[in-house]
Design an enzyme around this catalytic site. Structure first.
Site, PDB file in Angstrom:
ATOM      1  N   ASP A  37      62.139  31.938  89.793  1.00 58.66           N
ATOM      2  CA  ASP A  37      61.545  31.348  88.590  1.00 58.66           C
ATOM      3  C   ASP A  37      60.042  31.391  88.821  1.00 58.66           C
ATOM      4  O   ASP A  37      59.506  30.625  89.616  1.00 58.66           O
ATOM      5  CB  ASP A  37      62.046  29.906  88.419  1.00 58.66           C
ATOM      6  CG  ASP A  37      61.299  29.146  87.316  1.00 58.66           C
ATOM      7  OD1 ASP A  37      60.443  29.758  86.628  1.00 58.66           O
ATOM      8  OD2 ASP A  37      61.574  27.944  87.152  1.00 58.66           O
ATOM      9  N   LYS A  60      49.863  32.757  84.403  1.00 59.45           N
ATOM     10  CA  LYS A  60      51.002  33.358  83.708  1.00 59.45           C
ATOM     11  C   LYS A  60      50.707  33.530  82.221  1.00 59.45           C
ATOM     12  O   LYS A  60      51.211  34.441  81.574  1.00 59.45           O
ATOM     13  CB  LYS A  60      52.233  32.475  83.908  1.00 59.45           C
ATOM     14  CG  LYS A  60      53.492  32.989  83.233  1.00 59.45           C
ATOM     15  CD  LYS A  60      54.671  32.132  83.612  1.00 59.45           C
ATOM     16  CE  LYS A  60      55.934  32.520  82.869  1.00 59.45           C
ATOM     17  NZ  LYS A  60      57.069  31.681  83.293  1.00 59.45           N
ATOM     18  N   GLU A  67      64.291  32.750  80.510  1.00 57.35           N
ATOM     19  CA  GLU A  67      64.380  31.446  81.177  1.00 57.35           C
ATOM     20  C   GLU A  67      65.452  30.534  80.586  1.00 57.35           C
ATOM     21  O   GLU A  67      66.263  29.980  81.335  1.00 57.35           O
ATOM     22  CB  GLU A  67      63.003  30.765  81.190  1.00 57.35           C
ATOM     23  CG  GLU A  67      62.088  31.425  82.215  1.00 57.35           C
ATOM     24  CD  GLU A  67      60.622  31.082  82.064  1.00 57.35           C
ATOM     25  OE1 GLU A  67      60.304  30.160  81.286  1.00 57.35           O
ATOM     26  OE2 GLU A  67      59.799  31.730  82.717  1.00 57.35           O
ATOM     27  N   ASP A  76      63.342  24.214  76.454  1.00 53.52           N
ATOM     28  CA  ASP A  76      62.582  24.389  77.701  1.00 53.52           C
ATOM     29  C   ASP A  76      61.090  24.272  77.428  1.00 53.52           C
ATOM     30  O   ASP A  76      60.484  25.167  76.837  1.00 53.52           O
ATOM     31  CB  ASP A  76      62.915  25.765  78.310  1.00 53.52           C
ATOM     32  CG  ASP A  76      62.164  26.038  79.619  1.00 53.52           C
ATOM     33  OD1 ASP A  76      61.321  25.211  80.019  1.00 53.52           O
ATOM     34  OD2 ASP A  76      62.420  27.096  80.239  1.00 53.52           O
TER      35      ASP A  76
HETATM   36  P1  ADP Z   1      56.535  26.104  84.381  1.00 49.88           P
HETATM   37  O1  ADP Z   1      57.956  26.535  84.242  1.00 49.88           O
HETATM   38  O2  ADP Z   1      55.678  26.567  83.265  1.00 49.88           O
HETATM   39  O3  ADP Z   1      55.944  26.358  85.711  1.00 49.88           O
HETATM   40  P2  ADP Z   1      57.412  23.410  84.797  1.00 49.88           P
HETATM   41  O4  ADP Z   1      58.767  23.412  84.220  1.00 49.88           O
HETATM   42  O5  ADP Z   1      57.263  23.330  86.275  1.00 49.88           O
HETATM   43  O6  ADP Z   1      56.533  24.558  84.197  1.00 49.88           O
HETATM   44  O7  ADP Z   1      56.640  22.208  84.098  1.00 49.88           O
HETATM   45  C1  ADP Z   1      55.307  21.990  84.366  1.00 49.88           C
HETATM   46  C2  ADP Z   1      54.746  21.048  83.360  1.00 49.88           C
HETATM   47  O8  ADP Z   1      55.479  19.828  83.384  1.00 49.88           O
HETATM   48  C3  ADP Z   1      53.296  20.714  83.663  1.00 49.88           C
HETATM   49  O9  ADP Z   1      52.538  20.760  82.476  1.00 49.88           O
HETATM   50  C4  ADP Z   1      53.402  19.310  84.224  1.00 49.88           C
HETATM   51  O10 ADP Z   1      52.223  18.573  83.991  1.00 49.88           O
HETATM   52  C5  ADP Z   1      54.578  18.760  83.443  1.00 49.88           C
HETATM   53  N1  ADP Z   1      55.215  17.625  84.115  1.00 49.88           N
HETATM   54  C6  ADP Z   1      55.806  17.602  85.330  1.00 49.88           C
HETATM   55  N2  ADP Z   1      56.267  16.367  85.606  1.00 49.88           N
HETATM   56  C7  ADP Z   1      55.961  15.594  84.529  1.00 49.88           C
HETATM   57  C8  ADP Z   1      56.158  14.200  84.194  1.00 49.88           C
HETATM   58  N3  ADP Z   1      56.759  13.366  85.035  1.00 49.88           N
HETATM   59  N4  ADP Z   1      55.701  13.769  82.991  1.00 49.88           N
HETATM   60  C9  ADP Z   1      55.084  14.609  82.135  1.00 49.88           C
HETATM   61  N5  ADP Z   1      54.861  15.910  82.395  1.00 49.88           N
HETATM   62  C10 ADP Z   1      55.292  16.402  83.571  1.00 49.88           C
HETATM   63 MG    MG Z   2      59.675  27.098  83.776  1.00 46.73          MG
END
Ligand code: ADP
Ligand code: MG
Length: 567
Positions: A9, A70, A147, A170
């Site tokens: 991922d 990305k 995804e 998502d």
């Molecule tokens: P990606 O797949 O794009 O890498 P993720 O699924 O890891 O993203 O999600 C990342 C996003 O989730 C970021 O914008 C982060 O700030 C947000 N995030 C992670 N934990 C929390 C939380 N507890 N509350 C609000 N936002 C969150």
């Molecule tokens: Mg993701």
């Protein structure tokens, strides 16, 4: 032992790796023992740092650090990293190389074949850039998986029996994807996918950062880029806190003045009202394409870190009139599903009864022109041949005719998108086909578009009178690069020295102390300075056991300071 295919991922914010073993997917830990590797790259003394240490250097060394690249996949945008300037796919390849190293260390084998997840809404250019990033990391992407489809696979594997219609919602760091699927005794069919490639958790942080600027009393646009960046990082922390509680006290240091800002959940939600609205459109599009409505759904699954925000869960609950599910950690579902897809590609026996079919996320077609009554012609219209959300594999053809008298050549320009004019869609490629001379409209040809599940698009034109054919394959070779180009790129990227694994925990530890030092004040600063000195002394001593013990002992103090100032 055969080499396993690894599921990756490759996220905007975090990346994860997983492997399918003994009938189930399992996440692999990185060198620090963590499953999430921040998708951040930093240059330090000629070595490339990827992950947590790089993330901590975002505040202390912003000019040497790149994140959230990305979002620029498939574009010409470059990111300055100290003396170097790199494109998104090059930065992604550095992340991939780190993930490869970590997977190899965890499994004790070399890895070459991978399945990488991409947002369903990634267009062909963005997909090609992802494939190119893999090639530059010496990885062979045997398949890209959407995804939400991956997330659905992870969920679908949990309970294989029964029948249900489900929706995967998502919301990650940079992208939003929504997918409707049907699940029937192990057979999963994507019905429709839609999304917004420029809407994610980062936008929510940005909205909160602007609110913080208002509270400080300086308009956002008047703040310098470094202050804006500091506010963004602080807003990201505040945002996470506001997922768990109603109020958060942020401490910001601008030029040597400390500001204490009280941020409430209501402040945050007000700032994000427009973003919440934007989430509705892709959902409506999915429903329109499937003919389903909210009552037809049995399950709603939340994926992506940003779905932890209460306002998102409320919006989902209200919109779909049911409580969303998060039985798999929303951070993990996509990587686990990518590993399941990898096992499907490898024909793993444990998945004999599992079938997954996906759809084309965009329409694919060609440019056409129309002749007006006065004899002039207007160009640039899009004629879809495969419509969006057609189940894959798909192959469709249409007939097109010549436009002018004695025309001997027909140019086929291929586009992807939903706009009526090709200029608003994504150009995928072009080729020419010769036709015999004749009157306008007399010569015609079939244009066939074939779209296979791995995202390969083939376009072929056949002249009806001569039977002659011409065509191209899009995305089979990586972003139009030749093998030699790829070999060269691979070499260039390998010239970047990766930071040694053995040392990673120490570098990450020091990056963390430096970040906290910048943030902290007074006694805490003294304490951090002492810790830094003691730790450097321990490093000089070169006794790994002693160094590890110090990291453990001092870690608690750092946690306390971290809690107080940032998270
Ligand atoms: P990606 O797949 O794009 O890498 P993720 O699924 O890891 O993203 O999600 C990342 C996003 O989730 C970021 O914008 C982060 O700030 C947000 N995030 C992670 N934990 C929390 C939380 N507890 N509350 C609000 N936002 C969150
Ligand atoms: Mg993701």
């Amino acid at each position: 032992m055969t080499q396993p295919i690894i599921g990756i991922d490759l996220g905007t914010t975090n990346s994860l790796i997983a492997v399918f073993e003994e009938g189930a997917p399992r996440l692999l830990a990185n060198a620090l023992g963590h499953r999430l590797t921040p998708s951040v790259v930093s240059f330090d003394d000629g070595a490339v740092l990827v992950g947590e240490a790089a993330r901590d250097r975002q505040t202390t060394h912003p000019k040497q650090t790149a994140a959230a690249f990305k979002r620029a996949m498939g574009t010409e945008t470059t990111f300055a990293l100290g003396p170097k300037s790199l494109r998104a796919e090059e930065l992604s390849s550095l992340v991939l190389r780190k993930l490869k190293d970590d997977a190899e260390a965890a499994l004790g084998q070399t890895i070459r074949d991978v399945v990488v997840s991409v947002p369903a809404y990634f267009n062909q250019g963005q997909r090609q850039a992802t494939m190119a990033a893999c090639a530059m990391a010496d990885l062979n992407a045997v398949r890209l998986v959407n995804e939400p489809t991956a997330a659905a696979l992870a969920y679908g594997l949990q309970d294989r029996e029964g029948e249900s219609q489900f929706l995967v919602f998502d919301l990650g760091g940079g992208t939003f994807d929504v997918t409707v699927l049907e699940h029937f005794d192990g057979v999963m069919e994507v019905k429709a996918s839609s999304g917004d490639a420029f809407l994610g958790g980062e936008d929510f942080s940005e909205a909160l950062a602007k609110t913080m600027a208002d509270k400080i009393g300086t308009p956002w646009a008047k703040l310098g880029a470094d202050i804006q960046q500091q506010l963004r990082l602080q807003a990201d922390v505040a945002k996470r806190h506001l997922s768990g509680k109603d109020e958060y006290e942020a401490r910001i240091k601008i030029d040597s003045t400390h500001h204490g800002l009280t941020l409430t959940r209501t402040d945050f939600e007000t700032a994000c009202a427009a973003l919440i609205k934007r989430l509705h459109r892709p959902i409506e599009r999915c429903f329109y394409d499937t003919g389903l409505d909210t009552d037809g759904l049995d399950r709603v699954i939340l994926v992506g870190g940003a779905t932890r925000m209460p306002m998102i869960r409320q919006m989902v609950a209200r919109q779909f009139r049911r409580l969303p599910e998060m039985t798999i950690d929303p951070d993990h579902a996509v990587a686990l599903g990518a590993a399941v897809q990898a096992a499907l590609v490898a024909h793993d026996r444990a998945l004999d009864d599992v079938v997954m079919t996906d759809v084309s996320p965009f329409s694919v077609g060609i440019e056409t022109a129309t002749r007006l009554k006065n004899g002039t012609s207007i160009h640039g219209f899009f004629q879809p041949i495969i419509e969006r959300n057609t189940p894959l594999p798909a192959s469709r053809q249409q007939i097109f005719s010549t436009m002018s008298d004695n025309q001997t050549n027909l140019r086929i320009d291929i586009y992807q998108g939903e706009a009526p004019k090709v200029s608003d869609n994504v150009h995928l490629g072009r080729f020419d086909i010769n036709v015999p001379k004749g009157k306008a409209g007399q010569e015609s040809m079939f244009v066939r578009v074939t779209y296979d599940p791995s995202g390969l698009i083939e376009v072929e034109a056949t002249s009806i009178s001569t039977g002659k054919q011409a065509g191209i394959v899009i995305s089979d070779n990586v972003s139009n690069l030749t093998e030699a180009d790829i070999a060269k790129k691979l070499k260039q990227m390998q010239a970047f020295k990766m930071h040694p694994r053995e040392d990673e925990a120490n570098v990450t530890f020091m990056a963390r102390i430096r970040r906290l030092y910048e943030m902290a004040a007074g006694d805490d600063r003294h304490m951090l300075q002492d810790i830094l000195m003691a730790f450097e002394a321990a490093l000089e001593g070169q006794d790994p056991a002693e160094i590890a013990r110090m990291r453990g002992d001092m870690g608690e103090t750092l946690d306390r300071i971290d809690d107080y100032y940032v998270s």
